[in-house]
Write a protein that holds these residues in place. Structure first.
Motif, short mmCIF file in Angstrom:
data_model
loop_
_atom_site.label_atom_id
_atom_site.label_comp_id
_atom_site.label_asym_id
_atom_site.label_seq_id
_atom_site.Cartn_x
_atom_site.Cartn_y
_atom_site.Cartn_z
N VAL A 19 -29.36 21.28 -77.67
CA VAL A 19 -29.59 20.75 -76.32
C VAL A 19 -28.37 20.99 -75.44
O VAL A 19 -28.51 21.27 -74.23
CB VAL A 19 -29.95 19.25 -76.39
CG1 VAL A 19 -29.95 18.62 -75.01
CG2 VAL A 19 -31.32 19.08 -77.05
N ALA A 20 -27.16 20.91 -76.00
CA ALA A 20 -25.94 21.17 -75.21
C ALA A 20 -25.92 22.61 -74.71
O ALA A 20 -25.40 22.87 -73.61
CB ALA A 20 -24.70 20.88 -76.05
N ILE A 21 -26.46 23.52 -75.48
CA ILE A 21 -26.54 24.91 -75.01
C ILE A 21 -27.57 25.05 -73.90
O ILE A 21 -27.37 25.76 -72.90
CB ILE A 21 -26.87 25.84 -76.19
CG1 ILE A 21 -25.76 25.75 -77.25
CG2 ILE A 21 -27.03 27.29 -75.72
CD1 ILE A 21 -26.05 26.53 -78.52
N LEU A 22 -28.69 24.34 -74.03
CA LEU A 22 -29.74 24.41 -73.01
C LEU A 22 -29.34 23.70 -71.72
O LEU A 22 -29.91 24.00 -70.66
CB LEU A 22 -31.04 23.81 -73.55
CG LEU A 22 -31.68 24.54 -74.74
CD1 LEU A 22 -32.88 23.76 -75.26
CD2 LEU A 22 -32.08 25.95 -74.34
N TRP A 23 -28.38 22.79 -71.78
CA TRP A 23 -27.92 22.11 -70.56
C TRP A 23 -27.18 23.04 -69.61
O TRP A 23 -26.91 22.67 -68.47
CB TRP A 23 -27.02 20.93 -70.93
CG TRP A 23 -27.79 19.66 -71.16
CD1 TRP A 23 -28.96 19.29 -70.59
CD2 TRP A 23 -27.40 18.58 -72.02
NE1 TRP A 23 -29.36 18.05 -71.04
CE2 TRP A 23 -28.41 17.59 -71.92
CE3 TRP A 23 -26.31 18.35 -72.86
CZ2 TRP A 23 -28.36 16.39 -72.63
CZ3 TRP A 23 -26.25 17.16 -73.56
CH2 TRP A 23 -27.26 16.19 -73.45
N THR A 24 -26.80 24.20 -70.08
CA THR A 24 -26.14 25.16 -69.18
C THR A 24 -27.08 25.72 -68.12
O THR A 24 -26.62 26.30 -67.13
CB THR A 24 -25.54 26.32 -70.00
OG1 THR A 24 -26.59 26.93 -70.76
CG2 THR A 24 -24.45 25.81 -70.93
N ILE A 25 -28.38 25.56 -68.34
CA ILE A 25 -29.36 25.99 -67.33
C ILE A 25 -29.25 25.06 -66.12
O ILE A 25 -29.47 23.85 -66.23
CB ILE A 25 -30.79 25.96 -67.90
CG1 ILE A 25 -30.87 26.87 -69.15
CG2 ILE A 25 -31.80 26.40 -66.85
CD1 ILE A 25 -32.20 26.80 -69.87
N GLN A 26 -28.93 25.60 -64.99
CA GLN A 26 -28.65 24.79 -63.80
C GLN A 26 -29.94 24.49 -63.04
O GLN A 26 -30.13 24.85 -61.89
CB GLN A 26 -27.65 25.53 -62.91
CG GLN A 26 -26.29 25.74 -63.54
CD GLN A 26 -25.66 24.43 -63.99
OE1 GLN A 26 -25.46 23.52 -63.18
NE2 GLN A 26 -25.33 24.32 -65.26
N VAL A 27 -30.83 23.76 -63.71
CA VAL A 27 -32.06 23.24 -63.11
C VAL A 27 -32.06 21.75 -63.38
O VAL A 27 -32.09 21.32 -64.54
CB VAL A 27 -33.30 23.93 -63.68
CG1 VAL A 27 -34.57 23.34 -63.02
CG2 VAL A 27 -33.24 25.43 -63.47
N SER A 28 -32.03 20.95 -62.33
CA SER A 28 -31.82 19.52 -62.47
C SER A 28 -32.92 18.85 -63.27
O SER A 28 -32.65 18.09 -64.22
CB SER A 28 -31.70 18.86 -61.10
OG SER A 28 -31.46 17.47 -61.25
#
Length: 297
Positions: free
Chosen positions: A214-223
């Motif tokens: 999930v920490a890797i997927l949080w890099t996607i800058q979509v709120s």
């Protein structure tokens, strides 16, 4: 003087011994042979007195009770196979892959700290790297020069270590003092119903494994996508904890409060990760641009 027939004297006579005489002579001959062999061996060999040698069998080292503050005390919590670590990581995300009594049979009886330590360390560096990647993506179109933030490592380490050690300790104390005794011996009832402190440390450490992807997927800058990952990680991790601890939580007088606290702390952890390391409000970009233009003027 009687006449003797010389012909009979010259002829061979057959003297057949009696059965008693035959058996006795055979027995005497056999005994004589054994006696001669024994005496000859006694005369030819040199006999000396030798003390019997005691062969000491190797004994396994005894397990002594080590102090809580020594390193030897924690060696048994790192004696775990790779297959067991993988199985426990899978059970922390997909509990239906293992048996219903997996926590009581495998984790509660043999907790380990090897998996939780490596999961925590991996999560710390994953958040640090992913957080800097998210910061770089947020500042690509800005005039401000981007720099790597090394303080993220220490902040993430402090947050994760405090959560992994303090929250299970508080839950252990709450279960120990709020489980209602249902038998005559209150101490034995609490010991059998309440999970041990090390088993809670182990369970909470493995519950953080879902935050690594999930920490890797949080890099996607979509709120809205970031908030969806927050809810998913907090719900899955908290639900697995409640699933494994359900038998002990039901015996507590504050069942609803403890369940709410488990889910609430997981939601706060996921929200704190996302807001501090990965999410930047839109107003901050304008503030940085305005401040940079004022300093240049």
């Amino acid at each position: 003087m009687s006449n003797v027939n010389t012909g009979e004297l010259l002829n061979f006579q057959d003297y057949s011994p009696s059965p008693e005489h035959n058996d006795r002579s055979a027995r005497i001959d056999v005994e004589a042979v054994h006696t001669n062999q024994y005496t000859s061996s006694m005369s030819n060999s040199n006999y000396g007195f030798e003390e019997p040698k005691v062969i000491e069998e190797p004994t396994s080292p005894t397990q002594s009770n080590h102090n809580f503050w020594t390193i030897q005390y924690y060696q048994k919590y790192f004696d775990v196979k790779t297959s067991e670590v993988v199985e426990r990581i899978i059970s922390s995300v997909l509990p239906q892959k293992v048996s219903r009594n997996y926590f009581d049979e495998r984790i509660k009886g043999k907790p380990d700290l090897y998996g939780p330590v490596w999961i925590s360390v991996t999560l710390i560096f994953t958040i640090a790297v992913s957080g800097n990647i998210a910061s770089y993506l947020q500042n690509t179109n800005n005039a401000v020069e981007w720099r790597y933030n090394f303080h993220i490592v220490s902040i993430a380490a402090t947050a994760i270590l405090c959560y992994v050690w303090l929250v299970p300790l508080a839950l252990w104390a709450a279960l120990k003092w709020t489980i209602a005794p249902d038998g005559q011996n209150e101490i034995e009832t609490q010991a059998s119903s309440s999970p041990t402190m090390m088993s809670l440390f182990c369970l909470y450490g493995y519950s953080l494994s879902i935050y690594i992807p999930v920490a890797i997927l949080w890099t996607i800058q979509v709120s809205w996508l970031q908030w969806m990952f927050v809810l998913m990680a907090a719900f899955v991790s908290g639900a697995v904890l409640i699933f494994w601890l359900l038998s002990a939580l039901r015996k507590s007088r504050y069942f609803i409060i403890l369940v709410g606290c488990i889910l609430g702390f997981h939601f706060l952890l996921a929200t704190g990760f996302m807001l501090y390391f990965f999410h930047t409000p839109s107003n901050s970009v304008h503030t940085v641009i305005v401040s940079s233009t004022v300093k240049s003027a």
